[in-house]
Scaffold this motif. Structure first.
Motif, short mmCIF file in Angstrom:
data_model
loop_
_atom_site.label_atom_id
_atom_site.label_comp_id
_atom_site.label_asym_id
_atom_site.label_seq_id
_atom_site.Cartn_x
_atom_site.Cartn_y
_atom_site.Cartn_z
N GLY A 95 -8.03 -2.71 0.76
CA GLY A 95 -7.78 -1.30 1.03
C GLY A 95 -7.68 -0.44 -0.22
O GLY A 95 -7.11 0.67 -0.18
N LYS A 96 -8.24 -0.88 -1.34
CA LYS A 96 -8.17 -0.07 -2.56
C LYS A 96 -8.86 1.27 -2.36
O LYS A 96 -8.30 2.32 -2.69
CB LYS A 96 -8.85 -0.81 -3.74
N THR A 97 -10.09 1.23 -1.83
CA THR A 97 -10.83 2.48 -1.67
C THR A 97 -10.18 3.36 -0.60
O THR A 97 -10.11 4.57 -0.73
CB THR A 97 -12.30 2.19 -1.33
N LYS A 98 -9.66 2.72 0.44
CA LYS A 98 -8.97 3.48 1.49
C LYS A 98 -7.74 4.20 0.88
O LYS A 98 -7.52 5.38 1.12
CB LYS A 98 -8.52 2.53 2.60
N GLN B 91 0.86 -1.20 0.00
CA GLN B 91 0.00 0.00 0.00
C GLN B 91 0.89 1.24 0.00
O GLN B 91 0.61 2.23 -0.69
CB GLN B 91 -0.90 0.01 1.24
N GLN C 244 -13.51 -9.02 -9.61
CA GLN C 244 -14.79 -8.42 -9.21
C GLN C 244 -15.49 -7.76 -10.41
O GLN C 244 -16.34 -6.90 -10.23
CB GLN C 244 -14.58 -7.40 -8.10
N GLY D 162 -11.39 -6.16 -0.02
CA GLY D 162 -10.99 -5.86 1.36
C GLY D 162 -9.52 -5.50 1.55
O GLY D 162 -9.04 -5.43 2.67
N ARG E 265 -18.18 -9.77 1.48
CA ARG E 265 -18.65 -8.54 2.14
C ARG E 265 -18.54 -8.62 3.66
O ARG E 265 -18.60 -7.60 4.32
CB ARG E 265 -20.12 -8.24 1.78
N ARG F 100 -10.47 -7.09 5.62
CA ARG F 100 -11.88 -7.19 5.99
C ARG F 100 -12.26 -8.59 6.50
O ARG F 100 -12.71 -8.74 7.63
CB ARG F 100 -12.77 -6.85 4.79
N GLU G 228 -19.32 -3.34 3.46
CA GLU G 228 -18.84 -4.37 4.39
C GLU G 228 -19.73 -4.45 5.62
O GLU G 228 -20.30 -3.44 6.05
CB GLU G 228 -17.36 -4.18 4.75
#
Ligand SMILES: Nc1ncnc2c1ncn2[C@@H]1O[C@H](COP(=O)(O)OP(=O)(O)OP(=O)(O)O)[C@@H](O)[C@H]1O
Length: 588
Positions: free
Chosen positions: A36-39, A17, A252, A34, A551, A284, A512
Motif C-alpha cells: 500500500g505504499k502508492t495508496k 499505514q 525492489q 503490495g 505482480r 495484493r 498488479e
C-alpha cells in the motif's frame, strides 16, 4: 462516503499505514510489494491538498512517466480538482521544468537552456569520439561507456572516478567537452545543473519551498543521487523546509546499473528528523505467492491478507515460440474460467519475447495490448497515442477527453495562451488523419511535426519529450522495430481494458494483475549472462525477478526452456533453467 474518505478509512484499519498517514513531520515508509505504499502516497497527497491554501502546492516525484501517470490517476480518482502548483511527474521533468526553466536565466546560467538536447545518435557518436581519443583501436572498450554513464549519474566523487580508473574520467571530460563545443547537452548534465542551482542560490531554494511546501517521492530506492541531493536541500537543510513523504523498498531496487544508490533510502530513513515506518502486510498477493517470492530474497515477516495462490513453473523445451503458445493456452483457460483479459499480465525479459507473444496471441484471436515498447513513455508519446485513439475511434476517443488532449498539445507547442486556434488546429489534424486510420504511424507523426510539434526540440522544458520522439521515429521509420505500425496500432497501446497486457519485466513495477505469466526464466536471460560474473548484478536481477513474481494476486506462471533467445535464429547455448526457480523451490 467520498472515495478519499473511504481510502483514509482503509488506512485506519492498518496501524502502521495509519501511523505513516498521521505523522506530521517528515516520513519515510519502507515496505514490501503490495503493502500500500502508492495508496498511502496518493491518499496523503489528496488529503494534504485539501488543507493547503492556494497557491501553495505539492511536488510528487516518481521515476518513470508510467509511474507518474499511475500516481496522477490515483490522485484524480480520490477526487482532487485541478489546481495551480501541483506537480506530479518524473524527476527529470521536475529538474528541467520546475527548476531550470524558471531559474537558470536569472541565476546567470542561461547558457544551460540555450543548448539543444543531444539525440541518441549524437550521444552515440560523441561517446565513440571521446573513447577514440583515449583508447587505442585494438583495446576492448565495450564496458567504458556504461561505466562513464553510471559514474556521471551517481554524481561520483573524485575518489570514485579515480577508483574507476584514470582513463574513465578522461573519457567523461572529453564527452562533456565535445557536447558543449556543439552547443548540446544531455539529461545528466541538465540534472546536475538543476542541483547546482538549488545548492548555490538561496532564493531558488526559498521559492521552491514556498511553492511546494510538501514533497512526495515514490520508489525512492531507484532515484538517482541528484534527486536525493535536491530532496535533502529542500527538506532537511537550512531553516525553511518542505515536508517530505517518501516511500520505497530496497528489495525492489533494480536500476543500480544506471548509477542509482538504494542505500540512500536507508540513510534518509535514519535521519534524525525523519520518522521511519515499516509496513508488513501485503494486500495484493495471496499467501503462497508471498512465501515463494520471499524465498528469493530471504524476506521474512510479510503477512498476506488472502489465503491460497499458486506459483507454477513449466518447461517449454523448444524455446520462446513454445513459451508463447503455452502463455496463450493459459490465457485462454483463465479467460474461459472468468478472469478478465486485462487482469492477465504477460511479463517478458526482452522485447523479442513480447513480439513473439503478441504475434501468437493475435493469430489465436486473443486481444492483446503490447506495452513492451522500444520507445520511452513521456508526455509526447502519451499524447500521440491518445490522439491516435481519437483518430481511430472518433468522438468517443476511448475515454480520452478532447480538452485534456488540447491542453497537452498546447504544452507541446510551447504556447502560453488558451488559444482557440490550438483547439481548431488539433480538430483539423484529427479530421485529416481520420481519412486513413490505416496510415503508417511514422507519417502521422511527421504530420504532427509539420503542424508545430517540432517546437519541442527548441525548448529545454520539453527535452525529455524530444528524446522520446526521436526514439519513436527510429522505431517507426522503415527498418525500425515498429515500421509496420499504423495509427490504429498506436491507438491500442496503453488500452488495457479487455486485452491481455504485455510488459517487459523491467517495466512492470507498480502494476498488479490477477494472473501473471513470466517468460524467459533461463539462466543467462534471468539472471542475464552479462551479470553472471558480478554477484551485485546477479542480486539486482534477482530483485527484478522478485518484482515480477509479486505482480499477481492469485496465480503466477513461470515459463522456461533452458536456453535464452535473443532474436529470430539467435539462440544461446543450453544453460538450464534460471537459478531463481530453484531458489523459489519451484524445480529440483
Ligand atoms: N489498507 C488497505 N486496505 C485495502 N486495500 C489496500 C490497503 N492498502 C493497500 N491496499 C491495496 O493493495 C494493493 C497494493 O497497493 P499499492 O499498489 O499501493 O502497493 P505498493 O506497496 O505500492 O506495491 P508495489 O511496491 O508492489 O508497487 C492495491 O490494490 C491497494 O488498493
Amino acid at each position: 462516503m467520498s472515495t478519499l474518505a473511504a481510502s483514509i478509512d482503509d488506512l485506519r484499519q492498518n496501524d502502521r499505514q495509519w501511523a505513516a498517514f498521521t505523522t506530521t513531520g517528515h516520513v519515510v515508509v519502507m515496505a514490501p510489494p503490495g503493502s500500500g505504499k502508492t495508496k498511502l502516497l496518493a491518499t496523503r497527497i489528496a488529503y494534504d491538498l485539501e488543507s493547503l491554501p492556494e497557491p501553495q502546492g505539492i511536488a510528487g516525484i516518481t521515476l518513470t512517466n508510467a509511474a507518474a501517470g499511475e500516481l496522477r490517476r490515483r490522485v484524480a480518482h480520490l477526487g482532487v480538482r485541478p489546481r495551480a502548483n501541483v506537480f506530479l511527474g518524473t524527476v527529470h521533468s521536475f529538474a528541467i521544468q520546475r527548476i531550470l526553466a524558471p531559474f537558470a536565466e536569472v541565476c546567470g546560467r542561461g547558457e544551460v537552456l540555450g543548448r539543444q538536447l543531444a539525440t541518441r545518435k549524437q550521444r552515440d557518436r560523441i561517446f565513440r569520439e571521446a573513447i577514440g581519443l583515449v583508447y587505442a583501436d585494438w583495446e576492448d572498450t565495450r564496458g567504458i561507456r556504461p561505466t562513464v554513464e553510471r559514474h556521471r549519474k551517481m554524481l561520483a566523487t573524485e575518489d570514485e572516478w579515480a577508483l574507476a580508473g584514470p582513463r574513465i574520467a578522461e573519457v567523461s571530460s572529453h564527452y562533456e567537452r565535445i557536447l558543449a563545443s556543439e552547443s548540446l547537452t544531455d539529461f545528466d548534465s541538465l540534472i546536475v545543473a538543476a542541483v547546482d542551482l538549488v545548492k548555490e542560490n538561496e532564493f531558488v531554494k526559498d521559492l521552491l519551498i514556498a511553492k511546494y511546501p510538501r514533497i512526495y517521492v515514490d520508489e525512492y530506492q531507484d532515484l538517482a543521487p541528484a534527486l536525493d541531493r535536491i530532496v535533502r536541500i529542500l527538506c532537511l537543510e537550512g531553516r525553511a523546509r518542505s515536508l517530505l513523504f517518501a516511500v520505497g523498498d530496497h528489495n525492489q531496487a533494480i536500476y543500480g546499473w544506471t548509477g542509482t544508490r538504494p542505500e540512500l533510502l536507508h540513510e534518509l530513513s535514519s535521519h534524525l528528523a525523519v520518522t521511519r515506518v515499516e509496513l508488513n502486510k501485503n494486500y495484493r498477493c495471496a499467501r503462497n505467492i508471498i512465501s515463494h517470492a520471499s524465498l528469493l530474497l530471504n524476506v521474512g515477516g510479510v503477512q498476506g491478507v488472502s489465503d491460497g495462490g499458486t506459483v507454477k513453473a513449466f518447461w517449454c523445451r523448444t524455446g520462446v515460440h513454445e513459451q508463447a503458445e503455452r502463455s496463450a493456452d493459459i490465457a485462454e483457460r483463465e479467460i474461459a474460467a472468468g478472469t478478465l483479459a486485462h487482469e492477465i499480465g504477460v511479463l517478458c525479459p526482452i522485447g523479442y519475447y513480447s513480439t513473439v507473444v503478441a504475434e501468437v496471441f493475435r493469430r489465436r484471436g486473443i486481444p492483446v495490448c503490447d506495452n513492451a515498447s522500444p520507445y520511452g513513455s513521456s508526455k509526447v508519446s502519451i499524447f500521440i497515442e491518445k490522439l491516435a485513439a481519437w483518430v481511430a475511434h472518433g468522438d468517443s476517443g476511448q475515454g480520452v477527453d478532447f480538452s485534456d488532449l488540447a491542453a497537452d498539445w498546447r504544452f507541446l507547442l510551447r504556447r502560453e495562451s488558451d488559444d482557440i486556434d490550438i483547439h481548431v488546429g488539433l480538430m483539423k489534424l484529427v479530421k485529416e488523419s481520420s481519412a486513413g486510420e490505416g496510415e503508417y504511424a511514422v507519417d502521422f507523426i511527421k504530420r504532427l511535426l509539420a503542424a508545430g510539434l517540432s517546437a519541442i526540440y527548441k525548448d529545454p522544458a520539453t527535452s525529455e519529450d524530444a528524446s522520446t520522439l526521436d526514439e519513436m521515429l527510429e522505431a517507426f521509420e522503415g527498418g525500425g522495430e515498429l515500421s509496420e505500425w499504423t495509427i490504429s496500432d498506436l491507438a491500442h497501446r496503453g488500452k488495457r481494458d479487455g486485452r491481455v497486457s504485455l510488459f517487459t519485466v523491467a517495466s512492470c513495477k507498480g502494476l498488479e494483475f490477477d494472473v501473471s505469466i513470466i517468460l524467459g526464466a533461463e539462466e543467462g536471460m534471468m539472471p542475464h549472462f552479462l551479470s553472471l560474473r558480478d554477484q551485485e548484478k546477479v542480486a539486482e536481477d534477482r530483485r527484478k525477478f522478485y518484482v515480477a513474481v509479486t505482480r499477481s494476486r492469485c496465480k503466477t506462471y513461470v515459463l522456461f526452456s533452458g536456453f535464452a533467445e535473443w532474436g529470430p535464429g539467435r539462440s544461446g547455448r543450453p544453460s538450464g533453467p534460471s537459478r531463481f526457480l530453484k531458489e523459489m523451490n519451484l524445480i529440483e
